[in-house]
Motif scaffolding. Structure first.
Motif, PDB file in Angstrom:
ATOM      1  N   PRO A 250       1.017  -1.114  -0.031  1.00 40.00           N
ATOM      2  CA  PRO A 250       0.031  -0.034  -0.134  1.00 40.00           C
ATOM      3  C   PRO A 250       0.947   1.430  -0.107  1.00 40.00           C
ATOM      4  O   PRO A 250       0.648   2.304  -0.538  1.00 40.00           O
ATOM      5  CB  PRO A 250      -0.937  -0.063   1.099  1.00 40.00           C
ATOM      6  N   ALA A 251       2.077   1.283   0.566  1.00 41.06           N
ATOM      7  CA  ALA A 251       2.822   2.387   0.549  1.00 41.06           C
ATOM      8  C   ALA A 251       3.423   2.593  -0.468  1.00 41.06           C
ATOM      9  O   ALA A 251       3.472   3.645  -1.267  1.00 41.06           O
ATOM     10  CB  ALA A 251       4.109   2.289   1.659  1.00 41.06           C
ATOM     11  N   MET A 252       3.855   1.492  -1.402  1.00 41.82           N
ATOM     12  CA  MET A 252       4.330   1.859  -2.913  1.00 41.82           C
ATOM     13  C   MET A 252       3.051   2.453  -3.773  1.00 41.82           C
ATOM     14  O   MET A 252       3.459   3.049  -4.723  1.00 41.82           O
ATOM     15  CB  MET A 252       4.891   0.241  -3.123  1.00 41.82           C
ATOM     16  N   PHE A 253       1.871   1.785  -3.448  1.00 45.20           N
ATOM     17  CA  PHE A 253       1.121   2.274  -4.578  1.00 45.20           C
ATOM     18  C   PHE A 253       0.711   3.714  -4.145  1.00 45.20           C
ATOM     19  O   PHE A 253       0.347   4.469  -5.053  1.00 45.20           O
ATOM     20  CB  PHE A 253      -0.217   1.293  -4.343  1.00 45.20           C
ATOM     21  N   SER A 254       0.584   4.073  -2.971  1.00 48.37           N
ATOM     22  CA  SER A 254       0.323   5.528  -2.447  1.00 48.37           C
ATOM     23  C   SER A 254       1.408   6.352  -3.173  1.00 48.37           C
ATOM     24  O   SER A 254       1.341   7.467  -3.528  1.00 48.37           O
ATOM     25  CB  SER A 254       0.136   5.733  -1.054  1.00 48.37           C
ATOM     26  N   LEU A 255       2.520   6.098  -3.198  1.00 43.95           N
ATOM     27  CA  LEU A 255       3.935   6.924  -3.723  1.00 43.95           C
ATOM     28  C   LEU A 255       3.871   6.972  -5.341  1.00 43.95           C
ATOM     29  O   LEU A 255       4.004   7.851  -5.622  1.00 43.95           O
ATOM     30  CB  LEU A 255       5.353   6.244  -3.277  1.00 43.95           C
ATOM     31  N   GLN A 256       3.427   5.807  -5.831  1.00 40.73           N
ATOM     32  CA  GLN A 256       3.070   5.997  -7.333  1.00 40.73           C
ATOM     33  C   GLN A 256       1.870   6.835  -7.841  1.00 40.73           C
ATOM     34  O   GLN A 256       1.973   7.676  -8.752  1.00 40.73           O
ATOM     35  CB  GLN A 256       2.829   4.720  -7.841  1.00 40.73           C
ATOM     36  N   LEU A 257       1.051   7.036  -6.807  1.00 39.96           N
ATOM     37  CA  LEU A 257      -0.293   7.793  -7.110  1.00 39.96           C
ATOM     38  C   LEU A 257      -0.153   9.453  -6.660  1.00 39.96           C
ATOM     39  O   LEU A 257      -0.597  10.042  -7.399  1.00 39.96           O
ATOM     40  CB  LEU A 257      -1.704   7.234  -6.617  1.00 39.96           C
ATOM     41  N   SER A 258       1.115   9.638  -6.179  1.00 44.25           N
ATOM     42  CA  SER A 258       1.354  10.995  -5.842  1.00 44.25           C
ATOM     43  C   SER A 258       2.034  11.760  -6.973  1.00 44.25           C
ATOM     44  O   SER A 258       2.488  11.273  -7.804  1.00 44.25           O
ATOM     45  CB  SER A 258       2.165  11.297  -4.532  1.00 44.25           C
TER      46      SER A 258
END
Length: 195
Positions: free
Chosen positions: A187-195
């Motif tokens: 989830p942390a990796m996906f949230s970084l990609q969305l930003s």
């Protein structure tokens, strides 16, 4: 004119052979598992058997009488369903039945050591044979020293079983650790990609 049909006889034969091999392997592994459980049961029952024999012989019973008492008590409680099967007591019961059927005490004790195939039971067998040959003088001290030695061996055996169990748990625990990391990191990796 006719269409040549493909013959599947060899496929059916191959499936049959594979089925037979699988059946054999499953049966063999089940038999090996039962043998291992039986041997482990013999090891776990031995300290109790020796300590109770020592207690009864110390109270004045003969070794044969003590074995008979233990065997009969076990048979009664197992028959009534108050107790599960214990391999060590099953072997004592066989020994007692041999003595009741006319086999000499010495031969019955030899058979006990041979049937069990364990060093502990061979030692008990030799102690009982020595008791028959030389009389009951000194048997109490020998049984008491055997009880002490056996409890130390049982502690080592239980410790080894615990180590084996913890080793078996390493793989599932490692898999759980990877899963926890995946749940936290993805989830942390996906949230970084969305930003």
């Amino acid at each position: 004119w006719y269409q040549e049909q493909e013959q599947d006889h060899w496929k059916i034969l191959l499936l049959g052979v594979i089925g037979i091999l699988i059946h054999y392997m499953v049966k063999r592994s089940g038999r090996e598992r039962l043998e291992k459980e039986w041997k482990d049961g013999l090891i776990m029952d031995y300290p109790d058997i020796v300590s109770r024999l020592s207690l009864l012989v110390g109270a004045g019973m003969t070794a044969g009488g003590a074995i008979g008492k233990l065997a009969c008590e076990y048979q009664k409680s197992y028959g009534e369903g108050r107790q599960r099967m214990h391999p060590g007591y099953e072997e004592l019961l066989k020994t007692w039945n041999e003595m009741q059927d006319g086999t000499g005490e010495r031969k019955a004790y030899e058979n006990l050591g041979t049937r069990c195939g364990r060093q502990e039971y061979r030692k008990l067998s030799s102690l009982l044979i020595q008791n028959v040959q030389k009389g009951s003088k000194g048997i109490q001290q020998l049984l008491d020293s055997e009880v002490t030695e056996v409890y130390l061996q049982q502690q080592a055996h239980v410790k080894r079983l615990g180590e084996e169990a913890s080793a078996k748990l390493l793989l599932p625990m490692g898999m759980m650790l990877i899963l926890v990391f995946a749940v936290l990191i993805l989830p942390a990796m996906f949230s970084l990609q969305l930003s």
